[in-house]
Design a protein around this motif. Structure first.
Motif, PDB file in Angstrom:
ATOM      1  N   VAL A  58       8.189 -11.903 -19.679  1.00  0.00           N
ATOM      2  CA  VAL A  58       9.073 -10.736 -19.679  1.00  0.00           C
ATOM      3  C   VAL A  58       9.803 -10.753 -18.345  1.00  0.00           C
ATOM      4  O   VAL A  58       9.170 -10.645 -17.288  1.00  0.00           O
ATOM      5  N   ALA A  59      11.114 -10.904 -18.383  1.00  0.00           N
ATOM      6  CA  ALA A  59      11.895 -10.914 -17.157  1.00  0.00           C
ATOM      7  C   ALA A  59      12.284  -9.494 -16.792  1.00  0.00           C
ATOM      8  O   ALA A  59      12.742  -8.719 -17.647  1.00  0.00           O
ATOM      9  N   GLY A  60      12.071  -9.123 -15.535  1.00  0.00           N
ATOM     10  CA  GLY A  60      12.419  -7.779 -15.115  1.00  0.00           C
ATOM     11  C   GLY A  60      12.115  -7.541 -13.660  1.00  0.00           C
ATOM     12  O   GLY A  60      11.519  -8.386 -12.981  1.00  0.00           O
ATOM     13  N   ASP A  61      12.531  -6.381 -13.190  1.00  0.00           N
ATOM     14  CA  ASP A  61      12.369  -5.961 -11.795  1.00  0.00           C
ATOM     15  C   ASP A  61      11.144  -5.074 -11.687  1.00  0.00           C
ATOM     16  O   ASP A  61      11.019  -4.075 -12.402  1.00  0.00           O
ATOM     17  N   VAL A  62      10.258  -5.424 -10.777  1.00  0.00           N
ATOM     18  CA  VAL A  62       9.011  -4.674 -10.637  1.00  0.00           C
ATOM     19  C   VAL A  62       9.258  -3.224 -10.217  1.00  0.00           C
ATOM     20  O   VAL A  62       8.405  -2.358 -10.450  1.00  0.00           O
ATOM     21  N   THR A  63      10.398  -2.927  -9.626  1.00  0.00           N
ATOM     22  CA  THR A  63      10.706  -1.563  -9.189  1.00  0.00           C
ATOM     23  C   THR A  63      11.344  -0.717 -10.276  1.00  0.00           C
ATOM     24  O   THR A  63      11.613   0.466 -10.059  1.00  0.00           O
ATOM     25  N   SER A  64      11.580  -1.300 -11.446  1.00  0.00           N
ATOM     26  CA  SER A  64      12.248  -0.597 -12.547  1.00  0.00           C
ATOM     27  C   SER A  64      11.240  -0.079 -13.563  1.00  0.00           C
ATOM     28  O   SER A  64      10.514  -0.857 -14.188  1.00  0.00           O
ATOM     29  N   ALA A  65      11.205   1.229 -13.759  1.00  0.00           N
ATOM     30  CA  ALA A  65      10.301   1.807 -14.751  1.00  0.00           C
ATOM     31  C   ALA A  65      10.632   1.309 -16.149  1.00  0.00           C
ATOM     32  O   ALA A  65       9.737   1.056 -16.964  1.00  0.00           O
ATOM     33  N   ALA A  66      11.926   1.160 -16.440  1.00  0.00           N
ATOM     34  CA  ALA A  66      12.318   0.685 -17.768  1.00  0.00           C
ATOM     35  C   ALA A  66      11.821  -0.735 -18.010  1.00  0.00           C
ATOM     36  O   ALA A  66      11.328  -1.060 -19.111  1.00  0.00           O
ATOM     37  N   GLN A  68       9.247  -2.143 -16.518  1.00  0.00           N
ATOM     38  CA  GLN A  68       7.786  -2.085 -16.595  1.00  0.00           C
ATOM     39  C   GLN A  68       7.332  -1.580 -17.968  1.00  0.00           C
ATOM     40  O   GLN A  68       6.312  -2.023 -18.505  1.00  0.00           O
ATOM     41  N   GLN A  69       8.085  -0.682 -18.538  1.00  0.00           N
ATOM     42  CA  GLN A  69       7.753  -0.199 -19.879  1.00  0.00           C
ATOM     43  C   GLN A  69       7.913  -1.316 -20.905  1.00  0.00           C
ATOM     44  O   GLN A  69       7.085  -1.465 -21.814  1.00  0.00           O
ATOM     45  N   ARG A  70       8.965  -2.121 -20.756  1.00  0.00           N
ATOM     46  CA  ARG A  70       9.146  -3.268 -21.650  1.00  0.00           C
ATOM     47  C   ARG A  70       7.973  -4.234 -21.523  1.00  0.00           C
ATOM     48  O   ARG A  70       7.499  -4.799 -22.515  1.00  0.00           O
ATOM     49  N   LEU A  71       7.511  -4.424 -20.293  1.00  0.00           N
ATOM     50  CA  LEU A  71       6.347  -5.284 -20.067  1.00  0.00           C
ATOM     51  C   LEU A  71       5.134  -4.753 -20.812  1.00  0.00           C
ATOM     52  O   LEU A  71       4.424  -5.504 -21.493  1.00  0.00           O
ATOM     53  N   ALA A  72       4.880  -3.459 -20.671  1.00  0.00           N
ATOM     54  CA  ALA A  72       3.716  -2.853 -21.327  1.00  0.00           C
ATOM     55  C   ALA A  72       3.810  -2.966 -22.844  1.00  0.00           C
ATOM     56  O   ALA A  72       2.816  -3.250 -23.525  1.00  0.00           O
ATOM     57  N   GLU A  73       4.994  -2.776 -23.375  1.00  0.00           N
ATOM     58  CA  GLU A  73       5.175  -2.867 -24.828  1.00  0.00           C
ATOM     59  C   GLU A  73       4.933  -4.286 -25.324  1.00  0.00           C
ATOM     60  O   GLU A  73       4.302  -4.500 -26.369  1.00  0.00           O
ATOM     61  N   ALA A  74       5.427  -5.271 -24.570  1.00  0.00           N
ATOM     62  CA  ALA A  74       5.210  -6.667 -24.956  1.00  0.00           C
ATOM     63  C   ALA A  74       3.730  -7.022 -24.901  1.00  0.00           C
ATOM     64  O   ALA A  74       3.213  -7.717 -25.784  1.00  0.00           O
ATOM     65  N   ALA A  75       3.041  -6.544 -23.874  1.00  0.00           N
ATOM     66  CA  ALA A  75       1.617  -6.824 -23.737  1.00  0.00           C
ATOM     67  C   ALA A  75       0.818  -6.162 -24.855  1.00  0.00           C
ATOM     68  O   ALA A  75      -0.081  -6.773 -25.447  1.00  0.00           O
ATOM     69  N   ALA A  76       1.141  -4.905 -25.151  1.00  0.00           N
ATOM     70  CA  ALA A  76       0.412  -4.168 -26.184  1.00  0.00           C
ATOM     71  C   ALA A  76       0.561  -4.818 -27.550  1.00  0.00           C
ATOM     72  O   ALA A  76      -0.350  -4.742 -28.386  1.00  0.00           O
ATOM     73  N   ALA A  77       1.691  -5.470 -27.782  1.00  0.00           N
ATOM     74  CA  ALA A  77       1.918  -6.103 -29.074  1.00  0.00           C
ATOM     75  C   ALA A  77       0.993  -7.283 -29.316  1.00  0.00           C
ATOM     76  O   ALA A  77       0.771  -7.686 -30.459  1.00  0.00           O
ATOM     77  N   LEU A  78       0.414  -7.842 -28.254  1.00  0.00           N
ATOM     78  CA  LEU A  78      -0.489  -8.983 -28.393  1.00  0.00           C
ATOM     79  C   LEU A  78      -1.900  -8.572 -28.769  1.00  0.00           C
ATOM     80  O   LEU A  78      -2.659  -9.367 -29.318  1.00  0.00           O
ATOM     81  N   GLY A  79      -2.270  -7.335 -28.440  1.00  0.00           N
ATOM     82  CA  GLY A  79      -3.636  -6.892 -28.676  1.00  0.00           C
ATOM     83  C   GLY A  79      -4.162  -6.127 -27.488  1.00  0.00           C
ATOM     84  O   GLY A  79      -3.396  -5.767 -26.582  1.00  0.00           O
ATOM     85  N   PRO A  80      -5.472  -5.894 -27.422  1.00  0.00           N
ATOM     86  CA  PRO A  80      -6.046  -5.109 -26.318  1.00  0.00           C
ATOM     87  C   PRO A  80      -5.915  -5.817 -24.973  1.00  0.00           C
ATOM     88  O   PRO A  80      -6.350  -6.945 -24.809  1.00  0.00           O
ATOM     89  N   VAL A  81      -5.295  -5.127 -24.014  1.00  0.00           N
ATOM     90  CA  VAL A  81      -5.114  -5.660 -22.664  1.00  0.00           C
ATOM     91  C   VAL A  81      -6.264  -5.170 -21.795  1.00  0.00           C
ATOM     92  O   VAL A  81      -6.532  -3.969 -21.716  1.00  0.00           O
ATOM     93  N   THR A  82      -6.940  -6.095 -21.115  1.00  0.00           N
ATOM     94  CA  THR A  82      -8.079  -5.701 -20.275  1.00  0.00           C
ATOM     95  C   THR A  82      -7.965  -6.176 -18.827  1.00  0.00           C
ATOM     96  O   THR A  82      -8.813  -5.811 -18.009  1.00  0.00           O
ATOM     97  N   LEU A  83      -6.936  -6.958 -18.505  1.00  0.00           N
ATOM     98  CA  LEU A  83      -6.826  -7.521 -17.162  1.00  0.00           C
ATOM     99  C   LEU A  83      -5.410  -7.359 -16.623  1.00  0.00           C
ATOM    100  O   LEU A  83      -4.440  -7.571 -17.349  1.00  0.00           O
TER     101      LEU A  83
END
Length: 252
Positions: A58-66, A68-83
């Motif tokens: 996921v390409a993005g700026d660590v200072t951007s909430a938008a 970071q939200q895209r990152l979280a959505e991409a991660a959640a789509a894979l399954g349970p995130v624990t790390l």
């Protein structure tokens, strides 16, 4: 042979395009994790992903909430995130306290402090939903000891160490451990940039940095990565709220 420590786990790594983030991601993937890589550097992300089977970027700026939200959505789509490992960061200018501009100060804090906070803010709910896990942030020995030529960097990393302690206490009842690594001088692109920025004084600056480490050499990225993987692993199950120096004895 021992079993891989992270088989079947999903891990998020920010700053995954190079340096300590790349080493951490490669280590996680080598031990069975599926890694979600985040960074502004798309080419670097692709290089890291090529060494991490099953990873996504996921390409993005660590200072951007938008972003970071895209990152979280991409991660959640894979399954349970624990790390989560938050390796994204910047050194900033090597200037004295009164020589740093307001813009330079703000940029260092935006990336190192706000960026770390945003990463945790968006990924922590996923770890809670998974029933627990582990977070490792990247601080620095500069956040634990005086650093007069990099005061903004030192102050930002001190903020990260405090964030770790607060989070560790708050999230312990939820089965979430929070720690950081505090590297000394590690041979990475960031350290090279520090020396290059000294110009004709490079040799002197390099010697000054080396003299801080009783072990007599600079650290290797893989040595920091090994500490991160340990703190993320179940072997560190009774460790939380720790800011672990990986510094060749600098703080001894």
């Amino acid at each position: 042979m021992t079993s891989p420590r992270f088989t079947g786990r999903i891990a998020v790594v920010t700053g995954g395009a190079s340096g300590l983030g790349r080493v951490t991601a490669e280590g996680l993937a080598a031990e069975g994790a599926r890694v979600v890589l985040f960074d502004r550097d798309e080419a670097g992300l692709a290089e890291t992903a090529a060494k991490c089977p099953g990873s996504i970027t996921v390409a993005g700026d660590v200072t951007s909430a938008a972003d970071q939200q895209r990152l979280a959505e991409a991660a959640a789509a894979l399954g349970p995130v624990t790390l989560l490992a938050t390796a994204a960061g910047t050194l900033g200018p090597t200037l004295g306290f009164l020589d740093i501009s307001e813009e330079q100060w703000d940029r260092v804090f935006d990336i190192n402090v706000k960026g770390t906070w945003l990463s945790i803010r968006y990924i922590l709910p996923l770890i809670k939903a998974a029933g627990g896990g582990s977070i490792v942030t990247f601080a620095s020995t500069a956040g634990l000891i005086a650093q007069p030529v990099m005061p903004a960097y030192a102050a930002s990393k001190a903020a990260v160490t405090s964030m770790v302690r607060s989070l560790a206490k708050g999230e312990a009842p939820n089965g979430i451990r929070v720690n950081s690594v505090c590297p000394g001088s590690i041979w990475t692109p960031m350290l090279e940039a520090t020396f290059a920025g000294a110009g004709e004084e490079r040799a002197k600056r390099e010697a000054e940095f080396l003299a801080r480490h009783p072990i007599g050499r600079f650290g290797k990225a893989e040595e920091v990565g090994a500490a991160v993987l340990f703190l993320l692993s179940d072997a560190a199950g009774f460790i939380t709220g720790v800011n672990l120096p990986v510094d060749g004895g600098r703080l001894a």
